[in-house]
Each structure stands twice: as C-alpha cells, then as structure tokens.
Write a protein that holds these residues in place. Structure first.
Motif, PDB file in Angstrom:
ATOM      1  N   UNK A   1      29.562  31.496  18.818  1.00 52.84           N
ATOM      2  CA  UNK A   1      29.149  30.314  18.183  1.00 52.84           C
ATOM      3  C   UNK A   1      29.045  30.506  16.681  1.00 52.84           C
ATOM      4  N   UNK A   2      28.781  31.720  16.242  1.00 50.86           N
ATOM      5  CA  UNK A   2      28.548  32.145  14.854  1.00 50.86           C
ATOM      6  C   UNK A   2      30.046  32.040  14.093  1.00 50.86           C
ATOM      7  N   UNK A   3      31.191  32.396  14.814  1.00 53.96           N
ATOM      8  CA  UNK A   3      32.359  32.409  14.476  1.00 53.96           C
ATOM      9  C   UNK A   3      33.110  31.040  14.397  1.00 53.96           C
TER      10      UNK A   3
ATOM     11  N   UNK B   1      38.690  33.941  18.989  1.00 54.32           N
ATOM     12  CA  UNK B   1      37.806  34.353  19.970  1.00 54.32           C
ATOM     13  C   UNK B   1      38.658  35.322  20.880  1.00 54.32           C
ATOM     14  N   UNK B   2      38.264  36.374  20.978  1.00 53.43           N
ATOM     15  CA  UNK B   2      39.053  37.237  22.059  1.00 53.43           C
ATOM     16  C   UNK B   2      39.976  38.318  21.318  1.00 53.43           C
TER      17      UNK B   2
ATOM     18  N   UNK C   1      39.394  26.788  16.067  1.00 49.67           N
ATOM     19  CA  UNK C   1      38.799  27.555  16.944  1.00 49.67           C
ATOM     20  C   UNK C   1      39.746  27.986  17.981  1.00 49.67           C
ATOM     21  N   UNK C   2      40.161  29.241  18.106  1.00 51.71           N
ATOM     22  CA  UNK C   2      41.333  29.560  19.026  1.00 51.71           C
ATOM     23  C   UNK C   2      40.696  30.757  19.855  1.00 51.71           C
ATOM     24  N   UNK C   3      40.893  30.498  21.246  1.00 51.78           N
ATOM     25  CA  UNK C   3      40.319  31.404  22.314  1.00 51.78           C
ATOM     26  C   UNK C   3      41.701  32.009  22.858  1.00 51.78           C
ATOM     27  N   UNK C   4      41.622  33.510  23.018  1.00 51.05           N
ATOM     28  CA  UNK C   4      42.925  34.236  23.417  1.00 51.05           C
ATOM     29  C   UNK C   4      42.035  35.002  24.618  1.00 51.05           C
TER      30      UNK C   4
ATOM     31  N   UNK D   1      32.246  26.450  27.693  1.00 51.66           N
ATOM     32  CA  UNK D   1      31.286  25.609  28.135  1.00 51.66           C
ATOM     33  C   UNK D   1      29.938  26.192  27.636  1.00 51.66           C
ATOM     34  N   UNK D   2      29.827  27.602  27.308  1.00 57.86           N
ATOM     35  CA  UNK D   2      28.851  27.773  26.743  1.00 57.86           C
ATOM     36  C   UNK D   2      28.470  27.795  25.134  1.00 57.86           C
ATOM     37  N   UNK D   3      29.224  28.995  24.478  1.00 56.11           N
ATOM     38  CA  UNK D   3      28.855  28.779  23.215  1.00 56.11           C
ATOM     39  C   UNK D   3      29.681  27.615  22.403  1.00 56.11           C
ATOM     40  N   UNK D   4      31.008  27.301  22.671  1.00 60.53           N
ATOM     41  CA  UNK D   4      31.601  26.061  21.934  1.00 60.53           C
ATOM     42  C   UNK D   4      31.170  24.888  21.930  1.00 60.53           C
ATOM     43  N   UNK D   5      30.881  24.436  23.042  1.00 61.53           N
ATOM     44  CA  UNK D   5      30.588  23.021  23.355  1.00 61.53           C
ATOM     45  C   UNK D   5      29.598  22.485  22.396  1.00 61.53           C
ATOM     46  N   UNK D   6      28.528  23.092  22.283  1.00 63.86           N
ATOM     47  CA  UNK D   6      27.613  22.574  21.188  1.00 63.86           C
ATOM     48  C   UNK D   6      28.068  22.915  19.620  1.00 63.86           C
TER      49      UNK D   6
END
Length: 297
Positions: A65-67, A20-21, A74-77, A89-94
C-alpha cells in the motif's frame, strides 16, 4: 482485436510507478523503468531483493500500500493467482485512487483477470509479458495488453519505456489467453527437445553430435534456441521455474476444458514439469526437465 504498435506515443513523460513483486521479472521491469527516467517504488513480500534497484534510484517501500499510494501506475508481477489476489484485494483495493492505473503483468487465470477488471473498473489492464528478464532489460520483450484502450493510453510512457512491441486485446481475459497459448507452446517444445536428445543418446549419439545435428536446425524454433544448451546440458539456472511451468500448463488446460476441448499432449507436458518439481527441481528453470531423461543412462 490485436494492434501491434499502440500506446507508445509519449515516451518522454516521467511517471510515478510502483512495481510489486521482486522476482527476476519484477526486478527487470523495475530496472527498465528506472533507466527510462521514471520514479519507481518497489516492494516484495520478503525484503532485501531490491538492493541493486535502490542503488540505481528506486525506493523500496515497507508495504504494498505504501508503494501504491502516490503512484500513477501500479504493476504487479507475482507468481500465481493466490499471490495476486492477496495483494490486489488486500493492500491495493483501498490504496488505488481515481488517477491510478493498475497493471497486472503476472500469468494468472482469465477468471482472476476478469475479477480484477470488475474490482478496478476503468483502472485495470492485464499486461503479461512474453520474453525473458534479459529481453525485458533490453526492451525487446512483447507486452500483451488487455483491457480498455483509453486505460492503456494513459500508461503510454510506461509502456514505451518497457518495449516497442505491444499487442492489444479487447479484454484482460484475452491477453491472458494469449500468454497461456504462448507459454504452452514453449513448455511443450522444451519437453520435446529433451525427448529428442534422449532418443539420440539412446541410439549412441554423443552430446557434441546432437549439438551439431540440431543446434542450428530449422526444426528448432528461435524461442527454443535460447534454451538449447540448457536442455542439452541439464543446466538448472534460469528464470522460469519448473513449478511455475506446471502451473501455467494447468491454466492452459483449464482454459481449453472450459471450452469443451481436451488437450492430452498438454496434460502430459504438465505432468513432466510436476514430476521435475517433485524431484528436487522445483526452483530450477524449465530446462531442467531434461534431468528426468537421464535416470536410465
């Protein structure tokens, strides 16, 4: 604790990974994973930056969330604390399940990394990257992995695809501190090199003479050599923007201040990048700080 050769003992295993990013570093990570044989989903807040990855075999998801939904890792950059907090805390938490590991490769505050570790217990690692997008693409970047060793082991195949060099830290906050210490050094060196050139030019030296004097000098470290020509010539292309350099210097200052230590030199360095960003160089590489020393020529 530091271990420079860990968690890379299962290089042949394929995993489902979401990145993600899609800035230059995010694209480099995703591209390296695609070439490593992993099934990669990518997402960016602004669509259209992942065309080359999709052509190479990645899937561009319509939302974060789809990804993440079917990903084992799951990687965020992302650019800063606000961007990471919004996605995490939006898409990923759930969306992140019991078998998913969340890895943040962004340069953020230690406080945010601690929040993420608490929000995703047993599923979170901080793993900031030392190196350029080209180093990531070539597998020579250094990964600073902070968090539970058992969690780190679960993503061994992904780590093995990204780099052979991993430094392990007991906590996410320590990994972030290691990244900020590294970044602060390079940011300071770039400003010092720009000022060295300014001194030489002020004394009548031509750029070719400065190049001959300093290009292979032992006082210019290897990491700075990569930006030598850019600082000398004022090139504004690159991957680490002046605004992000100012942000990272600010994070480093905050870490020291919370320990009761003032860093006056680091404060001056941050101010230089803030000035560069405010003078039309916000998106230019940190090497463009050298433009600040051309005004009186």
């Amino acid at each position: 604790m530091i271990d420079t050769d860990t968690d890379t003992d299962t290089p042949g295993v394929t995993m489902d990974v979401a990145v993600l990013g899609m800035g230059r570093m995010g694209r480099a990570i995703a591209g390296r994973l695609v070439r490593g044989g992993h099934r990669v989903a990518v997402w960016n807040r602004t669509p259209g930056k992942a065309a080359s990855l999709v052509s190479a075999g990645a899937w561009e998801a319509p939302g974060a969330a789809d990804a993440a939904t079917n990903a084992a890792v799951v990687i965020t950059m992302l650019s800063d604390d606000d961007a990471v907090r919004d996605v995490a805390f939006g898409a990923l938490l759930p969306a992140i399940g019991d078998r998913t590991t969340y890895v943040d490769c962004s340069t953020v505050s230690p406080e945010l990394s601690a929040e993420l570790a608490a929000a995703f217990p047993g599923h979170f690692l901080a793993m900031p990257v030392v190196g350029s997008p080209a180093a990531v693409e070539g597998g020579t970047a250094v990964l600073l992995s902070g968090g539970d060793a058992a969690v780190a082991k679960r993503i061994g195949p992904v780590v093995a695809s990204l780099s052979d060099t991993v430094r392990r830290y007991d906590t996410a906050q320590m990994a972030i501190a290691a990244k900020l210490a590294t970044n602060m050094l390079l940011l300071s060196e770039v400003v010092a090199l720009a000022e060295s050139f300014a001194v030489g030019r002020s004394g009548g030296l031509r750029d070719d003479q400065l190049r001959s004097l300093l290009r292979s000098s032992p006082v210019v470290p290897a990491g700075l050599q990569n930006r030598f020509e850019d600082v000398l010539t004022g090139t504004q292309e690159g991957w680490w923007a002046t605004a992000l350099g100012a942000k990272d210097a600010g994070l480093a200052l905050d870490v020291a201040r919370k320990a009761g230590i003032e860093l006056p030199a680091a404060g001056a360095v941050r101010q230089r990048y803030e000035e560069a960003a405010s003078e039309g160089l916000r998106g230019a590489d940190i090497a463009a700080v050298t433009q600040l020393y051309h005004a009186t020529r």
